[in-house]
Scaffold this active site. Structure first.
Site, PDB file in Angstrom:
ATOM      1  N   SER A   1       0.847  -1.193   0.000  1.00 61.57           N
ATOM      2  CA  SER A   1       0.000   0.000   0.000  1.00 61.57           C
ATOM      3  C   SER A   1       0.877   1.235   0.000  1.00 61.57           C
ATOM      4  O   SER A   1       1.943   1.257   0.629  1.00 61.57           O
ATOM      5  CB  SER A   1      -0.901   0.017   1.239  1.00 61.57           C
ATOM      6  OG  SER A   1      -1.563   1.266   1.361  1.00 61.57           O
TER       7      SER A   1
ATOM      8  N   TYR B   1      -2.057  -1.497  10.044  1.00 60.23           N
ATOM      9  CA  TYR B   1      -2.138  -1.860   8.626  1.00 60.23           C
ATOM     10  C   TYR B   1      -0.859  -1.467   7.889  1.00 60.23           C
ATOM     11  O   TYR B   1      -0.270  -2.281   7.161  1.00 60.23           O
ATOM     12  CB  TYR B   1      -3.349  -1.172   7.991  1.00 60.23           C
ATOM     13  CG  TYR B   1      -3.481  -1.401   6.509  1.00 60.23           C
ATOM     14  CD1 TYR B   1      -3.953  -2.615   6.009  1.00 60.23           C
ATOM     15  CD2 TYR B   1      -3.137  -0.403   5.602  1.00 60.23           C
ATOM     16  CE1 TYR B   1      -4.075  -2.820   4.652  1.00 60.23           C
ATOM     17  CE2 TYR B   1      -3.268  -0.605   4.240  1.00 60.23           C
ATOM     18  CZ  TYR B   1      -3.729  -1.811   3.770  1.00 60.23           C
ATOM     19  OH  TYR B   1      -3.837  -2.018   2.413  1.00 60.23           O
TER      20      TYR B   1
END
Length: 315
Positions: A187, A200
């Site tokens: 990401s 995350y």
């Protein structure tokens, strides 16, 4: 005095050369077709089958479709059988390629011996580790995560353990054949320590470092390992944000990202996201970590989720 002058001239030249090289390398990422061309048979030359985790929707589904369009048979994996069966039918009807469905929940323990058995002796040339989970749709501080102990376990199992285990299962066959491609989907927010997405983002940092280390170990054996770190892609995890200049559809992002497979051990997968990554790293962290910025981020996500709920017709 002459020695000092020579030192500063040499230092200036070295800095100019350093940043000149960085500029050239950055500019290459803006023209992937020119700098990193692929033959039409590139993907099928890796092997007969591609394996894609988290393939029932979004980015994973797009990878499965595009790899099948390149002539590969695909193994699609997720926990939702109905969705997988639908995707398998669509891929088969559209491309004529074989599709194998494996239903599994990567947040659970001890699922990998069954997966390894189902993959059997398939000639797997491409692995896309796409499956991942976001602890909370609305960004929040670490201790505010609901059911935090279980959330920690789920994130580690899904985002970290699954990627390493799938590499462990599939990498030996690639090593034996002397070729293969592994794409690990990270990401863009892992580019910096990212408050409110701490767990995350940290899980994706592991993925990137693991990918980069693996590439250094296996590059000379004919295997490409790459971390792909997108920013905005219109998926369920991103609350299906409207496609715009910086938010891409899954299909457009995946089509773009496959042009970068020879571009190094980490890419952002598109020209737009490459520029975004550069901009994010140039902003001082003190600015990004300001409370007004973090609260604005929370408010923005809440607003988008409310708009999404309001757009769903009542049953």
């Amino acid at each position: 005095m002459e020695l000092m002058e020579l030192f500063f001239i040499s230092l200036g030249a070295a800095v100019s050369i350093y940043y000149g090289v960085k500029l050239v390398l950055f500019s290459r990422m803006l023209f992937p077709k020119l700098w990193f061309p692929l033959s039409k048979s590139f993907f099928t030359s890796m092997g007969e089958w591609a394996v894609v985790t988290g393939a029932s929707e979004g980015i994973g589904r797009a990878y499965a479709f595009l790899l099948a369009e390149q002539g590969m048979n695909v193994v699609i994996m997720s926990r939702t059988k109905v969705s997988l069966d639908q995707v398998a039918k669509e891929i088969g009807d559209t491309t004529g390629q074989k599709v194998k469905v494996i239903v599994t929940d990567f947040m659970k323990e001890n699922v990998f011996s069954d997966i390894e058995g189902q993959l059997g002796d398939l000639n797997i040339g491409v692995l896309v580790n796409n499956v991942g989970m976001l602890p909370n749709l609305i960004p929040c501080e670490f201790l505010e995560c609901a059911d935090l102990n279980q959330t920690i376990t789920n994130v580690i199992n899904c985002n970290v353990k699954t990627m390493a285990k799938m590499c462990r299962i599939i990498l030996p066959g690639m090593e034996n054949r002397g070729k293969g491609l592994i794409l690990n989907i990270s990401s863009g927010i892992a580019s910096i320590p990212f408050p409110l997405y701490t767990l995350y983002a940290a899980s994706k940092v592991f993925l990137e470092r693991f990918s980069q280390g693996l590439q250094a170990e296996y590059k000379d054996k004919g295997i490409i390992v790459q971390a792909v770190a997108p920013f905005g892609v219109s998926t369920r995890m991103a609350s299906y944000q409207q496609v715009n200049t910086v938010t891409l559809s899954p299909e457009d992002f995946v089509k773009s990202s496959l042009q970068y497979v020879r571009a190094g051990d980490k890419t952002h997968g598109s020209v737009r996201h490459t520029v975004l990554g550069w901009l994010l790293r140039t902003i001082p962290l003190k600015v990004l970590y300001a409370q007004c910025i973090l609260h604005s981020l929370q408010d923005y996500v809440k607003k988008k989720l409310e708009e999404q709920k309001a757009s769903i017709p009542a049953s």
